[in-house]
Design an enzyme around this catalytic site. Structure first.
Site, PDB file in Angstrom:
ATOM      1  N   ASN A  51      -7.557  -3.417  14.042  1.00  0.00           N
ATOM      2  CA  ASN A  51      -8.568  -3.560  14.693  1.00  0.00           C
ATOM      3  C   ASN A  51      -8.928  -4.357  13.130  1.00  0.00           C
ATOM      4  OD1 ASN A  51      -7.909  -2.162  11.919  1.00  0.00           O
ATOM      5  ND2 ASN A  51      -9.024  -0.341  11.784  1.00  0.00           N
TER       6      ASN A  51
ATOM      7  N   GLU B  49      -9.499  -1.818   5.677  1.00  0.00           N
ATOM      8  CA  GLU B  49     -10.269  -1.498   6.746  1.00  0.00           C
ATOM      9  C   GLU B  49     -11.179  -2.418   7.050  1.00  0.00           C
ATOM     10  OE1 GLU B  49      -8.128  -0.088   9.048  1.00  0.00           O
ATOM     11  OE2 GLU B  49      -7.914   2.254   8.154  1.00  0.00           O
TER      12      GLU B  49
ATOM     13  N   ASP C 151       0.680  -0.760   0.431  1.00  0.00           N
ATOM     14  CA  ASP C 151      -0.401  -0.326  -0.025  1.00  0.00           C
ATOM     15  C   ASP C 151       0.710   1.368  -0.065  1.00  0.00           C
ATOM     16  OD1 ASP C 151       0.853  -0.729   2.650  1.00  0.00           O
ATOM     17  OD2 ASP C 151      -1.249  -0.963   3.217  1.00  0.00           O
TER      18      ASP C 151
ATOM     19  N   HIS D 244      -6.581  -4.692  10.225  1.00  0.00           N
ATOM     20  CA  HIS D 244      -6.719  -4.838   8.738  1.00  0.00           C
ATOM     21  C   HIS D 244      -5.363  -5.279   8.384  1.00  0.00           C
ATOM     22  CE1 HIS D 244      -4.693  -0.678   9.736  1.00  0.00           C
ATOM     23  NE2 HIS D 244      -3.399  -1.776   9.352  1.00  0.00           N
TER      24      HIS D 244
HETATM   25  C1  GLP Z   1      -0.319   0.001   8.480  1.00  0.00           C
HETATM   26  C2  GLP Z   1       0.114  -1.082   7.328  1.00  0.00           C
HETATM   27  C3  GLP Z   1      -0.283  -2.099   7.359  1.00  0.00           C
HETATM   28  C4  GLP Z   1       0.390  -2.798   9.008  1.00  0.00           C
HETATM   29  C5  GLP Z   1      -0.668  -1.758   9.645  1.00  0.00           C
HETATM   30  C6  GLP Z   1      -0.062  -2.101  11.688  1.00  0.00           C
HETATM   31  O1  GLP Z   1      -1.254   0.800   8.733  1.00  0.00           O
HETATM   32  N1  GLP Z   1      -0.867  -0.180   5.965  1.00  0.00           N
HETATM   33  O2  GLP Z   1       0.220  -3.285   6.390  1.00  0.00           O
HETATM   34  O3  GLP Z   1       0.321  -3.930   9.396  1.00  0.00           O
HETATM   35  O4  GLP Z   1       0.262  -0.325   9.860  1.00  0.00           O
HETATM   36  O5  GLP Z   1       1.807  -1.509  11.488  1.00  0.00           O
HETATM   37  P1  GLP Z   1       2.092  -1.873  13.030  1.00  0.00           P
HETATM   38  O6  GLP Z   1       3.300  -2.917  12.952  1.00  0.00           O
HETATM   39  O7  GLP Z   1       3.066  -0.260  12.761  1.00  0.00           O
HETATM   40  O8  GLP Z   1       1.791  -2.009  14.674  1.00  0.00           O
END
Ligand code: GLP
Length: 259
Positions: A135, A142, A66, A137
């Protein structure tokens, strides 16, 4: 799902890095789907160390999950910048084989469709690396995302924007929209590897592994994928009910022959 519970974060990172390295060693046409976020930073550091010991990325193609809409590749909080700093600048990957959606595309809808087509043209993702949001995702899909969705534009939740605020300057807030591979895109990968560490992920992990398959927790769609490995530390595993079973099948998070 193969659920590997490791004794701590460092062992979970080592387990996930070894999985990726073994995958790369087995395939000359390796197409890695890559993820961002804080969880992945120690994993990329570990892969850089493995590279110093001989692991080559020279023939690897990569597609990131993304990118924020509105951020150019050189914006410090873009996922383009993240990937350069966290991994690409430190290994022998060919920059022309690394792919992320362009957040600054004039037509983000066309960019999303083109990204999906580029993944298909590459032959498809052989191993998709994933984190999970608090959440539930995956990528930026989402809650209530279609579980069959292709790469497209998603509106980010306030909680996701808050969670990602630390990557932005104090005078800047995370964009409200992103281009993300869809849940359907992710499920098309031949194999998935999800890494989650820390107690903040425990509820999302329990919903993903043991909850119903439901769009309200997009990560639960991975239950429908025939080759998914979930690598956890103990803190991320605390809300699941069947942990004794996972420990029995995979003592210390070892990837035993049978699940
Ligand atoms: C972002 C990314 C996700 C990732 C998530 C969790 O939203 N788009 O791909 O899994 O963060 O991130 P973290 O590892 O900082 O908790």
């Amino acid at each position: 799902m193969r659920v590997l519970i490791c004794k701590d974060e460092a062992s979970a990172i080592a387990r996930a890095a070894d999985h990726i390295a073994e995958h790369m060693a087995q395939r000359s046409d390796c197409v890695l789907g890559l993820a961002t976020g804080g969880t992945m930073l120690p994993l990329y550091r570990r892969l850089i160390r493995l590279h110093a010991d001989g692991l080559s990325f020279a023939s690897v193609t990569t597609f990131n999950l993304d990118e924020y809409i509105g951020l150019a590749p050189d914006h410090p909080a873009s996922y383009h910048s993240y990937m350069r700093k966290a991994l690409f600048d430190h290994v022998d990957v060919d920059p022309s084989r690394t792919h992320l959606p362009r957040g600054d595309a004039a037509d983000p809808v066309a960019e999303a469709a083109d990204y999906e087509a580029r993944i298909a043209r590459s032959g498809g993702i052989s191993l998709q690396l994933l984190g999970v949001g608090r959440n539930g995702h995956i990528g930026f899909n989402e809650p209530t995302s279609s579980l069959a969705s292709p790469t497209r534009i998603k509106t980010l939740t306030e909680s996701t924007r808050r969670a990602n605020q630390p990557y932005f300057g104090s005078d800047e807030t995370p964009p409200g929209y992103a281009i993300t591979m869809g849940v359907g895109t992710i499920l098309s990968a031949r194999e998935c590897l999800l890494l989650a560490t820390g107690s903040a992920k425990a509820n999302a992990v329990a919903a993903m592994v043991e909850g119903p398959v439901a769009a309200v927790c997009p990560a639960s769609a991975l239950q429908m994928h025939a080759r998914t490995t979930v690598v956890l530390d103990r803190d991320a595993a605390t809300e699941m009910k069947l942990t004794d079973y996972y420990h029995h099948v995979h003592p210390d998070g070892e990837a035993t022959r049978f699940d």
